[in-house]
Design a protein around this motif. Structure first.
Motif, mmCIF file in Angstrom:
data_model
loop_
_atom_site.group_PDB
_atom_site.id
_atom_site.type_symbol
_atom_site.label_atom_id
_atom_site.label_comp_id
_atom_site.label_asym_id
_atom_site.label_seq_id
_atom_site.Cartn_x
_atom_site.Cartn_y
_atom_site.Cartn_z
ATOM 1 N N PHE A 140 0.837 -1.311 -0.068
ATOM 2 C CA PHE A 140 0.113 0.090 0.060
ATOM 3 C C PHE A 140 0.696 1.307 -0.057
ATOM 4 O O PHE A 140 0.444 2.179 -0.384
ATOM 5 C CB PHE A 140 -0.970 -0.073 1.236
ATOM 6 N N MET A 141 2.025 1.066 0.653
ATOM 7 C CA MET A 141 3.139 2.152 0.703
ATOM 8 C C MET A 141 3.982 2.463 -0.525
ATOM 9 O O MET A 141 4.602 3.372 -0.480
ATOM 10 C CB MET A 141 3.842 2.286 1.884
ATOM 11 N N ILE A 142 3.883 1.553 -1.510
ATOM 12 C CA ILE A 142 4.749 1.223 -2.421
ATOM 13 C C ILE A 142 4.212 1.916 -3.852
ATOM 14 O O ILE A 142 3.137 1.256 -4.394
ATOM 15 C CB ILE A 142 5.392 0.003 -2.816
ATOM 16 N N MET B 267 10.912 -5.199 -8.479
ATOM 17 C CA MET B 267 11.406 -3.952 -8.061
ATOM 18 C C MET B 267 10.005 -3.275 -7.492
ATOM 19 O O MET B 267 9.300 -3.562 -7.892
ATOM 20 C CB MET B 267 11.736 -2.949 -9.373
ATOM 21 N N ALA B 268 10.634 -2.298 -6.252
ATOM 22 C CA ALA B 268 9.716 -1.720 -5.731
ATOM 23 C C ALA B 268 10.192 -0.056 -5.817
ATOM 24 O O ALA B 268 11.296 0.000 -5.173
ATOM 25 C CB ALA B 268 9.470 -1.957 -4.115
ATOM 26 N N ARG B 269 9.287 0.640 -6.179
ATOM 27 C CA ARG B 269 9.815 2.330 -6.362
ATOM 28 C C ARG B 269 8.969 3.055 -5.171
ATOM 29 O O ARG B 269 7.795 3.360 -5.571
ATOM 30 C CB ARG B 269 9.368 2.704 -7.740
ATOM 31 N N ARG B 270 9.635 3.491 -4.264
ATOM 32 C CA ARG B 270 9.158 4.623 -3.382
ATOM 33 C C ARG B 270 10.209 5.557 -3.344
ATOM 34 O O ARG B 270 11.100 5.402 -2.375
ATOM 35 C CB ARG B 270 8.599 3.965 -2.227
ATOM 36 N N VAL B 271 10.290 6.658 -3.868
ATOM 37 C CA VAL B 271 11.433 7.667 -3.621
ATOM 38 C C VAL B 271 12.537 7.226 -4.590
ATOM 39 O O VAL B 271 13.014 8.061 -5.480
ATOM 40 C CB VAL B 271 11.689 8.152 -2.420
ATOM 41 N N ARG B 272 13.131 6.102 -4.169
ATOM 42 C CA ARG B 272 14.291 5.416 -4.872
ATOM 43 C C ARG B 272 13.627 3.939 -5.244
ATOM 44 O O ARG B 272 12.685 3.386 -4.809
ATOM 45 C CB ARG B 272 15.446 5.342 -4.059
ATOM 46 N N ASP B 273 14.409 3.284 -6.064
ATOM 47 C CA ASP B 273 14.181 2.006 -6.413
ATOM 48 C C ASP B 273 14.704 0.676 -5.543
ATOM 49 O O ASP B 273 15.977 0.856 -5.088
ATOM 50 C CB ASP B 273 14.457 1.632 -7.844
ATOM 51 N N TYR B 274 14.073 -0.174 -4.920
ATOM 52 C CA TYR B 274 14.317 -1.352 -4.253
ATOM 53 C C TYR B 274 14.569 -2.548 -5.095
ATOM 54 O O TYR B 274 13.617 -2.627 -5.999
ATOM 55 C CB TYR B 274 13.704 -1.506 -3.044
ATOM 56 N N TRP B 275 15.414 -3.539 -5.040
ATOM 57 C CA TRP B 275 15.633 -4.636 -5.940
ATOM 58 C C TRP B 275 15.477 -5.866 -4.921
ATOM 59 O O TRP B 275 16.456 -5.812 -3.978
ATOM 60 C CB TRP B 275 16.739 -4.575 -6.972
ATOM 61 N N ILE C 93 3.353 -2.254 -12.214
ATOM 62 C CA ILE C 93 1.841 -1.934 -11.814
ATOM 63 C C ILE C 93 1.961 -1.094 -10.651
ATOM 64 O O ILE C 93 2.742 -1.158 -9.626
ATOM 65 C CB ILE C 93 1.294 -3.504 -11.253
ATOM 66 N N THR C 94 1.054 -0.030 -10.729
ATOM 67 C CA THR C 94 1.029 0.968 -9.944
ATOM 68 C C THR C 94 0.028 0.667 -8.567
ATOM 69 O O THR C 94 -0.489 -0.253 -8.565
ATOM 70 C CB THR C 94 0.399 2.248 -10.329
ATOM 71 N N SER C 95 -0.009 1.308 -7.576
ATOM 72 C CA SER C 95 -0.798 1.052 -6.379
ATOM 73 C C SER C 95 -2.250 1.399 -6.673
ATOM 74 O O SER C 95 -3.171 0.849 -5.910
ATOM 75 C CB SER C 95 -0.452 2.269 -5.263
ATOM 76 N N THR C 96 -2.517 1.991 -7.903
ATOM 77 C CA THR C 96 -3.964 2.213 -8.198
ATOM 78 C C THR C 96 -4.317 1.167 -9.333
ATOM 79 O O THR C 96 -5.224 1.181 -9.759
ATOM 80 C CB THR C 96 -4.165 3.386 -8.749
#
Length: 114
Positions: free
Chosen positions: A29-31, A96-104, A51-54
């Motif tokens: 929900f936060m990503i 990959m998760a994107r929230r301000v920066r990318d996490y892998w 895929i976005t949070s929406t």
């Protein structure tokens, strides 16, 4: 800090199907964006699907109509359903998760035999 763990990779015959999963250490929900990228030896890492949070999705042209990305928010998991696999789909697939920066994530190997 987001930790991602992929699973589901392995060996599959051309034309077959495989499903990958990625579990996030934080609620998705936060990503803002989650996705899958892949990298084959000697090639750069390329986008597969996001895929976005929406719920908005984006696919690489090479996988469109064959792959489907989806989310299970309750399980903090993103999936990649891969159908009609081709040998050129062989690669290490990274979550990959994107929230301000990318996490892998560490990646999971997918090998499609001819």
């Amino acid at each position: 800090q987001v930790q991602l763990v992929e699973s589901g990779g392995g060996l599959v015959q051309a034309g077959g199907s495989m499903s990958l999963s990625c579990v996030s250490s934080e609620t998705i929900f936060m990503i803002n964006v989650m996705g899958w990228y892949r990298q084959a030896p000697g090639k750069s890492r390329e986008l597969v699907a996001t895929i976005t949070s929406t719920g908005n999705t984006n696919y690489a042209g090479s996988v469109k109509d064959r792959f489907t990305i989806s989310r299970d928010n309750a399980k903090n998991t993103v999936f990649l359903q891969m159908n009609s696999l081709k040998p050129e789909d062989s690669a290490v697939y990274y979550c990959m998760a994107r929230r301000v920066r990318d996490y892998w994530g560490q990646g999971t190997q997918v090998t499609v035999s001819s």
